[in-house]
Write an enzyme that holds these catalytic residues in place. Structure first.
Site, mmCIF file in Angstrom:
data_model
loop_
_atom_site.group_PDB
_atom_site.id
_atom_site.type_symbol
_atom_site.label_atom_id
_atom_site.label_comp_id
_atom_site.label_asym_id
_atom_site.label_seq_id
_atom_site.Cartn_x
_atom_site.Cartn_y
_atom_site.Cartn_z
ATOM 1 N N SER A 264 0.258 -1.222 0.314
ATOM 2 C CA SER A 264 0.167 0.322 -0.122
ATOM 3 C C SER A 264 0.153 1.411 0.096
ATOM 4 C CB SER A 264 -1.036 0.261 1.292
ATOM 5 O OG SER A 264 -0.232 -0.294 2.528
ATOM 6 N N THR B 96 -39.990 26.513 -8.604
ATOM 7 C CA THR B 96 -40.703 24.698 -8.407
ATOM 8 C C THR B 96 -40.521 23.665 -9.389
ATOM 9 O OG1 THR B 96 -42.652 25.317 -7.406
ATOM 10 C CG2 THR B 96 -41.357 25.302 -5.867
ATOM 11 N N HIS B 97 -40.278 22.569 -9.253
ATOM 12 C CA HIS B 97 -40.405 21.954 -10.748
ATOM 13 C C HIS B 97 -39.993 22.195 -11.976
ATOM 14 C CE1 HIS B 97 -43.256 19.759 -7.978
ATOM 15 N NE2 HIS B 97 -44.261 21.412 -7.935
ATOM 16 N N SER C 279 -14.478 25.118 -27.773
ATOM 17 C CA SER C 279 -14.582 23.775 -28.228
ATOM 18 C C SER C 279 -13.628 23.819 -29.670
ATOM 19 C CB SER C 279 -16.204 24.118 -29.283
ATOM 20 O OG SER C 279 -16.138 22.770 -29.757
ATOM 21 N N LYS D 277 -18.083 27.883 -29.087
ATOM 22 C CA LYS D 277 -18.932 27.740 -28.087
ATOM 23 C C LYS D 277 -17.600 28.491 -26.937
ATOM 24 C CE LYS D 277 -21.179 24.771 -27.271
ATOM 25 N NZ LYS D 277 -20.800 23.446 -27.237
ATOM 26 N N ASN E 69 -18.228 27.140 -23.490
ATOM 27 C CA ASN E 69 -18.398 26.100 -22.202
ATOM 28 C C ASN E 69 -18.449 26.034 -20.457
ATOM 29 O OD1 ASN E 69 -19.821 25.226 -24.446
ATOM 30 N ND2 ASN E 69 -17.716 24.155 -24.975
ATOM 31 N N GLU F 147 -20.192 21.696 -14.935
ATOM 32 C CA GLU F 147 -20.481 20.259 -15.604
ATOM 33 C C GLU F 147 -19.083 19.312 -14.221
ATOM 34 O OE1 GLU F 147 -21.498 20.371 -19.606
ATOM 35 O OE2 GLU F 147 -19.559 21.137 -19.550
ATOM 36 N N TYR G 259 -8.948 -6.304 13.934
ATOM 37 C CA TYR G 259 -8.714 -5.477 11.833
ATOM 38 C C TYR G 259 -8.743 -6.857 11.027
ATOM 39 C CZ TYR G 259 -5.230 -3.923 8.983
ATOM 40 O OH TYR G 259 -4.721 -3.980 7.418
ATOM 41 N N GLN H 284 -7.145 -1.672 4.444
ATOM 42 C CA GLN H 284 -6.683 -1.731 3.834
ATOM 43 C C GLN H 284 -7.424 -0.742 2.756
ATOM 44 O OE1 GLN H 284 -2.071 -2.652 3.342
ATOM 45 N NE2 GLN H 284 -2.533 -2.526 1.781
ATOM 46 N N LYS I 139 -8.432 4.022 2.534
ATOM 47 C CA LYS I 139 -7.767 4.944 2.621
ATOM 48 C C LYS I 139 -8.118 5.851 1.079
ATOM 49 C CE LYS I 139 -4.437 3.457 5.565
ATOM 50 N NZ LYS I 139 -5.033 2.096 5.348
HETATM 51 N N1 ARG Z 1 -1.280 -1.091 5.378
HETATM 52 C C1 ARG Z 1 -1.653 -1.267 5.941
HETATM 53 C C2 ARG Z 1 -3.609 -1.020 6.382
HETATM 54 O O1 ARG Z 1 -3.308 0.387 6.104
HETATM 55 C C3 ARG Z 1 -1.129 -1.342 7.940
HETATM 56 C C4 ARG Z 1 -2.157 -2.317 8.706
HETATM 57 C C5 ARG Z 1 -1.458 -3.328 8.700
HETATM 58 N N2 ARG Z 1 -1.937 -4.659 9.035
HETATM 59 C C6 ARG Z 1 -1.333 -6.051 9.087
HETATM 60 N N3 ARG Z 1 -2.278 -6.474 10.238
HETATM 61 N N4 ARG Z 1 -1.289 -6.184 8.243
HETATM 62 O O2 ARG Z 1 -4.776 -1.016 7.085
#
Ligand code: ARG
Length: 470
Positions: free
Chosen positions: A22, A154-155, A276, A282, A284, A289, A316, A321, A324
């Site tokens: 990650s 309205t509408h 355009s 044009k 735009n 949008e 966990y 993961q 994020k």
């Molecule tokens: N990169 C992991 C995450 O974002 C960190 C935690 C990993 N923990 C584990 N027990 N493998 O969640």
């Protein structure tokens, strides 16, 4: 070799590595992870698990790693699975043997939960500040075009004339609610999970309050399982951003309509429009949008997170993961929209004459006649029916309603209501669109905006290492 390779005899297959690493996206968390680690070091020293000198050495190494990242000197090792391992690996290289003590009484599970909370707390505050900037622009545009009117719909059918400022302030009120929601979310997520370990805490005598105080958290976790598995804070942030995105999309849709040749209520500055590649004439409103479009993505990020969380057993799981990227994306996208929409409104010229002509559409006087009748003692339903008959007569005969009213001895005393601007000026109930209450409403809006501004500043109590994503 990874930092957890002790019990393995074979390395990870490339396919699994590519799936599970990650670092490629979570490296942006480095300021928060280093902050969390420095606070953890304080807790270790406090618990006597590392000496004061060792603590200083770890802390200095963490500062050096921070500088390496900030100056783009940090080099990822092939074994760095995620940002947490990359930092720990580098600290160990820099600090020597003592580096092996950094992860004492800590797991990546409580570490990542802490790091990501810090990021999210900062991100929601930045979004809140962006909302306030847009509110200021909306108010300024309303003030710059004081007295300008347009039909209220309205509408998407003309309903009653309103002031432009009333219309823009309606959006501002929604944004102020967004700010309040984001502040509430920030407050709720201010609970430190650090010290929960992998899932069940630790036998080592660490006091989670030490790190929590250093990090500016308002509270510490009560249950270690909950601490490492709770991602409510991500869901809340994503919801708040998604709802904000929905508000921004409605504003975008309106700007698209207003800037059409058909409406022609407004023109955006050249610097906020695009041309355009084929059609030379044009101009735009892509900014509007895209503001409209991005909301789909923000809702998608929220939905994706909720589906990922659904059904996860405690505590966990690696699924977490996946929390994020949706938030990184929603944060980045909503900030882009907030900034661009603020600029677009700032650049907008409102065609007050065109809009006023529409606002004076005589059909919208119908309710004023009915309300006059009510003032004379006629029950509203009866008044509505009688005016409705007049409107029907005008439509069937193709004559203006004003003419039908003037020609009817029972109604001709109401012809003055058709004078331009009269209908709008009559609106005087609290919070209504007329000029009479506009000052009070603006005062109220500005005072709410001021107090939210103070709250955003006060809430910025997280040790800050710059923008959430640099
Ligand atoms: N990169 C992991 C995450 O974002 C960190 C935690 C990993 N923990 C584990 N027990 N493998 O969640």
């Amino acid at each position: 070799m990874t930092l957890w390779s002790g019990r393995f005899s074979a390395g990870m297959d490339d396919a699994l590595w590519d799936l599970s690493e990650s670092y490629s996206f979570d490296h942006v968390l480095y300021p928060y992870d280093i902050l969390g680690s420095k606070a953890h070091v304080l807790g270790l020293v406090h618990a006597g698990l590392v000496s004061a000198d060792e603590g200083s050495a770890l802390s200095a190494a963490l500062d050096e790693v921070l500088a390496e990242f900030a100056e783009e000197r940090f080099v990822r090792a092939s074994s760095d699975e995620d940002i947490h391992m990359a930092i720990e690996r580098r600290v160990t290289e820099l600090a020597g043997d003592v580096g092996a003590k950094l992860h004492t009484a800590r797991s990546r599970n409580d570490q990542v939960a802490t790091t990501f909370r810090l990021f999210t707390m900062n991100a929601v505050l930045r979004v809140a500040a962006g909302c306030l900037e847009l509110v200021d622009v909306l108010v300024a545009v309303g003030e710059r075009n004081a007295g300008a009117s347009l039909p209220g719909y309205t509408h998407l059918q003309r309903a009653q004339p309103i002031l432009l400022s009333h219309h823009l302030n309606a959006h501002a009120w929604a944004l102020l609610r967004d700010v309040d929601r984001l502040l509430g979310a920030k407050d709720r997520m201010s609970v430190s999970p650090l010290g929960a370990g992998a899932l069940a805490g630790t036998s080592l005598g660490i006091d989670p309050t030490v790190a929590a105080i250093a990090l500016g958290f308002h509270d510490i976790f009560a249950n270690s399982l909950d601490a490492v598995s709770d991602r409510d804070f991500v869901a809340e942030a994503l919801f708040d951003i998604a709802l904000l995105g929905v508000h921004l999309s409605r504003m975008g849709e309106e700007l698209v309509l207003w800037t059409t040749t058909e409406f022609n209520f407004a023109v955006l500055g050249d610097e906020y429009t695009t041309g355009s590649s084929m059609l030379p004439q044009k101009k735009n409103s892509d900014v509007a949008e895209l503001a409209r479009a991005k909301s789909g993505r923000l809702v998608g990020n929220l939905t994706g997170l909720l589906v990922m969380l659904k059904g996860l057993p405690l505590s966990y799981n690696r699924d977490l993961q996946e929390d994020k990227e949706p938030l990184f994306d929603s944060y980045r996208q909503v900030m882009l929209v907030l900034t661009a929409l603020s600029g677009a409104y700032e650049s907008m010229s409102f065609n007050a004459d065109v809009a006023a002509r529409s606002a004076d559409d005589e059909s919208m006087v119908a309710i004023d006649i009915a309300e006059e009748l009510v003032s004379e003692g006629v029950p509203f339903r009866v008044a509505h029916e009688r005016v409705g008959q007049l409107v029907g007569e005008a439509v069937r005969s193709g004559r203006p309603l004003a003419d039908v009213v003037a020609a009817n001895p029972d109604f001709e005393r109401f012809t003055d209501l058709f004078e331009p601007g009269v209908s709008l000026a009559r609106r005087r109930s609290p919070g209504s669109s007329g000029p009479e209450g506009a000052g009070l409403q603006l005062h109220r809006l500005k005072s709410v905006r001021e107090s939210l501004g103070i709250r955003v500043t006060q809430a910025d109590d997280i040790p800050d290492k710059g923008e959430p994503i640099e």
